[in-house]
Motif scaffolding. Sequence first.
Motif, PDB file in Angstrom:
ATOM      1  N   LEU A  28      27.933  11.679 -26.201  1.00  0.00           N
ATOM      2  CA  LEU A  28      29.345  11.555 -25.857  1.00  0.00           C
ATOM      3  C   LEU A  28      29.478  10.745 -24.578  1.00  0.00           C
ATOM      4  CD1 LEU A  28      32.266  12.636 -26.641  1.00  0.00           C
ATOM      5  CD2 LEU A  28      31.938  14.183 -24.721  1.00  0.00           C
ATOM      6  N   CYS A  29      30.180   9.623 -24.669  1.00  0.00           N
ATOM      7  CA  CYS A  29      30.417   8.843 -23.461  1.00  0.00           C
ATOM      8  C   CYS A  29      31.852   9.075 -23.013  1.00  0.00           C
ATOM      9  CB  CYS A  29      30.184   7.355 -23.715  1.00  0.00           C
ATOM     10  SG  CYS A  29      30.177   6.466 -22.153  1.00  0.00           S
ATOM     11  N   ASP A  30      31.995   9.394 -21.734  1.00  0.00           N
ATOM     12  CA  ASP A  30      33.322   9.696 -21.199  1.00  0.00           C
ATOM     13  C   ASP A  30      33.825   8.536 -20.340  1.00  0.00           C
ATOM     14  OD1 ASP A  30      31.360   9.975 -19.348  1.00  0.00           O
ATOM     15  OD2 ASP A  30      32.015  11.914 -18.569  1.00  0.00           O
ATOM     16  N   CYS A  43      31.133  -4.323 -20.177  1.00  0.00           N
ATOM     17  CA  CYS A  43      30.760  -3.307 -21.161  1.00  0.00           C
ATOM     18  C   CYS A  43      30.313  -2.050 -20.435  1.00  0.00           C
ATOM     19  CB  CYS A  43      29.573  -3.788 -21.990  1.00  0.00           C
ATOM     20  SG  CYS A  43      30.016  -5.088 -23.112  1.00  0.00           S
ATOM     21  N   CYS A  44      30.628  -0.896 -21.006  1.00  0.00           N
ATOM     22  CA  CYS A  44      30.085   0.355 -20.491  1.00  0.00           C
ATOM     23  C   CYS A  44      28.582   0.350 -20.772  1.00  0.00           C
ATOM     24  CB  CYS A  44      30.748   1.531 -21.189  1.00  0.00           C
ATOM     25  SG  CYS A  44      29.917   3.088 -20.874  1.00  0.00           S
ATOM     26  N   GLN A  45      27.799   0.649 -19.718  1.00  0.00           N
ATOM     27  CA  GLN A  45      26.346   0.638 -19.873  1.00  0.00           C
ATOM     28  C   GLN A  45      25.869   1.679 -20.886  1.00  0.00           C
ATOM     29  OE1 GLN A  45      25.386   1.255 -15.668  1.00  0.00           O
ATOM     30  NE2 GLN A  45      23.747  -0.210 -15.975  1.00  0.00           N
ATOM     31  N   PHE A  46      26.589   2.792 -20.956  1.00  0.00           N
ATOM     32  CA  PHE A  46      26.131   3.914 -21.775  1.00  0.00           C
ATOM     33  C   PHE A  46      26.443   3.735 -23.256  1.00  0.00           C
ATOM     34  CE2 PHE A  46      26.234   5.841 -17.568  1.00  0.00           C
ATOM     35  CZ  PHE A  46      25.052   6.573 -17.572  1.00  0.00           C
ATOM     36  N   CYS A  47      27.652   3.220 -23.570  1.00  0.00           N
ATOM     37  CA  CYS A  47      28.039   3.177 -24.986  1.00  0.00           C
ATOM     38  C   CYS A  47      28.405   1.781 -25.466  1.00  0.00           C
ATOM     39  CB  CYS A  47      29.186   4.139 -25.243  1.00  0.00           C
ATOM     40  SG  CYS A  47      30.751   3.579 -24.559  1.00  0.00           S
ATOM     41  N   GLY A  48      28.440   0.814 -24.551  1.00  0.00           N
ATOM     42  CA  GLY A  48      28.713  -0.555 -24.970  1.00  0.00           C
ATOM     43  C   GLY A  48      30.184  -0.872 -25.185  1.00  0.00           C
TER      44      GLY A  48
END
Length: 292
Positions: free
Chosen positions: A236-238, A269-274
């Motif tokens: 889960l990316c918040d 881009c978010c590093q965790f979820c792209g």
Amino acid sequence: MKDYVIRAVAAGGEVRAFACTTRNLVEEARLHHDSLPVATAALGRLLSAGSMMGIMMKGEEDKLTLQIKGDGPIGGVVVTADSKARVKGYVLNPEVDIPLKAEGKLDVGKAIGNGELTIIRDLGLKEPYVGRTSLITGEIAEDLTYYFASSEQVPSVVALGVLVDRDYSVRRAGGFIIQLMPGAGDETIDAIEKKIPMVTSVTQMLDEDMTPEEILTFILEDLGIEITDKVETSFLCDCNKERVEQVLLSIGEKELRGLYEEAKPVELCCQFCGKKYEFMPEEIGELLKSGK
Ligand SMILES: [Zn+2]
């Protein structure tokens, strides 16, 4: 099988244990990052550790960060987890491809190299708790075993496994952590030491369709194991635009001004979820004003 983590006690509380199956969330991470097998394995192992260590925390808002920095081609792996076993993570260089080990296994140790493992527990206190140890093998499970023993004085057995299929998808993922609580007796220690060599590999156990319950029961059945909790675990990316803004601000005022003067939208881009976030020139202008 859905992804989940279990918690158990044995030997009248002298032992606590965790086990998880995480195939779906590791596959989701792989798809987010388009990672090649050795990076998928490194990230998947750390994500599995994160889901188990997440539920070790008690507070609703508690946050855990596991950070590996190494001089190998992968560069580093970062995972965060909360107390409800919701995890996210990324590998610095997901496209790394290195030869398999002699026995045909993915060489996570070489891909990570020498470096450090840092664990940050934010338990809502003034200062987060930070523990740091050197990497022992870069294979992650051994590094965590060493971390627990030396940084937290908790003798532990950690096993983590990710099995990647020929098409690079994740076939199995999971692991277990068994810990001796203070005051554990010699008989308890002997019983565990006798059993551990009989554990072939956690990846193989998962591939034989053993559930987390069955894996822990196999290891701890002589010690009166009691499974006390079962928690769903997921990727889960918040992330949100405000958080990505912080990344943009962190590049420094000069660079930010440069971007502003180009007068073009900037995509981050978010590093965790792209997930992609677009910033229009006027938004960058606002950031410049507010960031001073
Ligand atoms: Zn995200």
